[in-house]
Design a protein around this motif. Structure first.
Motif, PDB file in Angstrom:
ATOM      1  N   GLU A   1       0.838  -1.208   0.000  1.00  0.00           N
ATOM      2  CA  GLU A   1       0.000   0.000   0.000  1.00  0.00           C
ATOM      3  C   GLU A   1       0.870   1.255   0.000  1.00  0.00           C
ATOM      4  O   GLU A   1       0.599   2.218  -0.734  1.00  0.00           O
TER       5      GLU A   1
ATOM      6  N   ARG B   1       0.905   4.230  -2.778  1.00  0.00           N
ATOM      7  CA  ARG B   1       0.719   5.633  -2.406  1.00  0.00           C
ATOM      8  C   ARG B   1       1.879   6.477  -2.943  1.00  0.00           C
ATOM      9  O   ARG B   1       1.665   7.581  -3.469  1.00  0.00           O
TER      10      ARG B   1
ATOM     11  N   TRP C   1      -2.690   4.869  -5.521  1.00  0.00           N
ATOM     12  CA  TRP C   1      -3.599   4.351  -4.502  1.00  0.00           C
ATOM     13  C   TRP C   1      -4.986   4.972  -4.631  1.00  0.00           C
ATOM     14  O   TRP C   1      -6.010   4.292  -4.503  1.00  0.00           O
ATOM     15  N   GLN C   2      -5.039   6.258  -4.913  1.00  0.00           N
ATOM     16  CA  GLN C   2      -6.326   6.926  -5.070  1.00  0.00           C
ATOM     17  C   GLN C   2      -7.096   6.333  -6.247  1.00  0.00           C
ATOM     18  O   GLN C   2      -8.311   6.153  -6.178  1.00  0.00           O
TER      19      GLN C   2
END
Length: 392
Positions: free
Chosen positions: A57, A61, A66-67
């Motif tokens: 993760e 990011r 990640w978004q």
């Protein structure tokens, strides 16, 4: 003709993550993949999912994807429950025990792939050559020349092989590999249960292999991974839906109530592979091209992503310096990542052996072992850190 500092053969999640990490360091990249780009996300859950830990993760990011992943579909899991069907062995983790909001996320591979492609398409220094195969690779003193099937040349200083477990690049350059058949096939499917999953990732060890129920975005839907003998996997695959639902409910002790399969049932052979040489002059392996591992701990994608992170970190500056510096960086990458892969392969092999079969002595040992981990805080903390992908 295409020219780039780095060429990557293989446009899966690990190859694309490597490409994006390098491009963000200002290094030009060309990605070659015989398959097509990502399709729009289906309303149905994909069969291939990954349990993404905190380390992966953090990488997503850092890469700025990640978004994009979160905007599509993913499921945080806040609990892990592992038990042995034939003994009293049981261990349970909850996120609040470790002061984190979640233990990880279950994400469809297609979701990760699509987010990476969308980000890469906005990078000026990346060339994506999907639906493109190569017919020849020549490694020279100063570069690597890849000839595509249509005759187009691709010139780079370094070639990264991210082309999967049966890597054509690895075979072409005779990089030696050790492999062992796990004696298991993995059956994967999407299943609906009468009771909600409560964001808990569950796994039960059966006499013929582990069965995992991984929570999906719908509170009643799970992705299952059932590892068992090839013969048993074929039997489960060919059962009627009604027979399969009954067999699944019984194997899982009805933990989430009645089961109803919602998808096709796909079966994949499981083999341990470990490349004994990861680097050959201007060629380097990452991900499944370098190692494959039993899925019982959900480490496969995470190990590959850590390859991508470490390789890009080491060669990012070195490639802008000199090939001599890059060669040193590649040796460091090979040494570090081989050691980590060896450790995890050995651990998974030991766990598979311990939980296999009906030997009564094994049942006692694994029962005592898991119970000890569940009750002794330092042991449980160590297991949790491995699951989270963290070192404290």
């Amino acid at each position: 003709m295409h020219q780039a500092k780095v060429a990557i053969v293989g446009g899966g999640c690990v190859g694309l993550s490597t490409a994006l990490a390098l491009s963000l360091k200002g290094i030009s990249v060309a990605v070659i993949d015989a398959k097509g780009s990502s399709e729009p996300l289906s309303e149905e859950f994909g069969l291939r999912v990954s349990a993404i830990n905190h380390a992966s993760e953090a990488l997503f990011r850092e890469l700025g994807v990640w978004q994009g992943i979160a905007a599509q579909r993913m499921t945080p899991y806040t609990q892990m429950d592992v038990r042995d069907k034939d003994s009293f062995a049981h261990i349970h983790f909850a996120s609040e025990e470790y002061d984190v909001s979640h233990l990880g996320h279950i994400i469809e591979n297609d979701v990760i792939h699509r987010a990476l492609v969308e980000k890469l398409e906005r990078q000026d220094n990346v060339t994506l050559l999907f639906n493109t195969a190569y017919k020849d690779i020549h490694q020279g003193d100063n570069n690597v020349l890849i000839t595509l099937t249509d005759g187009t040349p691709v010139m780079s200083e370094l070639l990264i092989a991210a082309d999967g477990a049966n890597s054509g690049v690895r075979q072409r350059f005779n990089l030696p590999i050790t492999f062992k058949d796990y004696g298991h096939h993995a059956l994967v499917a999407t299943v609906k249960t009468a009771q909600p999953h409560d964001n808990c990732a569950r796994q039960v060890f059966l006499s013929d292999g582990p069965l995992a129920f991984l929570p999906l975005a719908d509170p009643h839907y799970h992705s299952i991974v059932w590892s068992c003998s090839p013969q048993q996997a074929a039997t489960y695959q060919n059962m009627s839906e009604q027979e399969f639902n009954k067999a699944l409910f019984a194997a899982f002790d009805g933990q989430c109530g009645l089961c109803t399969v919602q998808s096709a049932r796909a079966v994949f052979p499981l083999t341990m592979r470990y490349a004994r040489q990861w680097v050959k002059e201007r060629i380097v392996l990452v991900g499944d091209a370098a190692h494959t591992i039993h899925p019982l701990a959900g480490l496969g994608m995470n190990l590959g992503l850590q390859d991508a992170a470490r390789l890009s970190a080491l060669i990012g500056d070195a490639l802008t310096d000199s090939m001599t510096a890059a060669a040193r960086a590649l040796r460091t990458y090979e040494r570090e990542r081989k050691l980590d892969a060896q450790k995890h392969i050995a651990t998974m092999g030991a766990l598979k052996g311990l939980f296999a079969g009906d030997n009564p002595v094994k049942k006692i040992v694994r029962g005592l072992g898991l119970s000890a981990v569940n009750e002794i805080a330092p042991l449980k903390q160590a297991f949790a850190e491995q699951a989270l992908g963290q070192r404290r």
